[in-house]
Design a protein around this motif. Structure first.
Motif, short mmCIF file in Angstrom:
data_model
loop_
_atom_site.label_atom_id
_atom_site.label_comp_id
_atom_site.label_asym_id
_atom_site.label_seq_id
_atom_site.Cartn_x
_atom_site.Cartn_y
_atom_site.Cartn_z
N LYS A 36 0.84 -1.29 0.12
CA LYS A 36 -0.04 0.04 0.11
C LYS A 36 0.84 1.02 -0.21
O LYS A 36 1.88 1.26 0.39
CB LYS A 36 -0.90 0.11 1.27
N ALA A 47 -2.52 6.25 7.01
CA ALA A 47 -3.33 5.91 6.20
C ALA A 47 -2.58 4.94 5.12
O ALA A 47 -1.48 5.32 4.84
CB ALA A 47 -3.64 7.35 5.35
N ILE A 49 -3.28 3.48 1.60
CA ILE A 49 -3.75 4.13 0.26
C ILE A 49 -3.46 2.92 -0.78
O ILE A 49 -2.50 2.74 -1.23
CB ILE A 49 -3.38 5.26 0.24
N SER A 50 -4.74 2.50 -1.45
CA SER A 50 -4.44 1.91 -2.65
C SER A 50 -4.44 2.62 -3.71
O SER A 50 -5.12 3.68 -3.96
CB SER A 50 -5.55 0.71 -2.67
N LEU A 53 -8.58 2.99 -6.95
CA LEU A 53 -9.61 3.75 -6.23
C LEU A 53 -10.96 3.19 -6.03
O LEU A 53 -11.84 3.67 -5.10
CB LEU A 53 -9.94 5.15 -7.29
N TYR A 55 -10.79 1.02 -3.81
CA TYR A 55 -10.67 0.58 -2.36
C TYR A 55 -10.38 1.80 -1.74
O TYR A 55 -9.33 2.64 -2.02
CB TYR A 55 -9.25 -0.45 -2.41
N PRO A 56 -11.37 1.94 -0.64
CA PRO A 56 -11.04 3.26 0.05
C PRO A 56 -9.78 3.17 1.08
O PRO A 56 -9.26 2.10 1.29
CB PRO A 56 -12.31 3.38 1.05
N PRO A 57 -9.21 4.46 1.39
CA PRO A 57 -8.20 4.31 2.60
C PRO A 57 -8.46 3.58 3.67
O PRO A 57 -9.45 3.68 4.13
CB PRO A 57 -7.79 5.83 2.51
N ILE A 58 -7.43 3.00 4.31
CA ILE A 58 -7.51 2.64 5.64
C ILE A 58 -6.67 3.33 6.70
O ILE A 58 -5.46 3.48 6.63
CB ILE A 58 -7.04 1.19 5.65
N ASP A 59 -7.37 3.93 7.56
CA ASP A 59 -6.74 4.72 8.60
C ASP A 59 -6.85 3.92 9.81
O ASP A 59 -7.57 3.27 10.44
CB ASP A 59 -7.75 5.94 8.96
#
Length: 78
Positions: A36, A47, A49-50, A53, A55-59
């Protein structure tokens, strides 16, 4: 991580201990190992981030995520 990385691409991962900087990394989150774009998301937060688009970001809290290494090269089919 398409369009940056495609199924079957090979990557070279720098596992040397270095201060964190934003970039493409191999990370472990729980039992999952993934590639990522990792960015600082505030004090103690990251964050994941893929490039895709869909796939939403993972916090996540920084201590929840293990950074295995920074991706420094990729190769694949044309």
């Amino acid at each position: 991580m398409e369009p940056l990385l495609h199924d079957g691409d090979e990557i070279l991962v720098d596992r040397a201990e270095r201060p964190f900087r934003d970039g493409v990394h191999v990370v472990r989150l729980g039992d999952n190992l993934m590639v990522k774009r990792v960015a600082s998301a505030g004090p103690g937060r990251l964050a994941l981030i893929s490039q895709n688009l869909a796939y939403p970001p993972i916090d996540v809290a920084a201590e929840e995520c293990e950074i295995i290494g920074r991706v420094v090269w990729k190769g694949g089919r044309i």
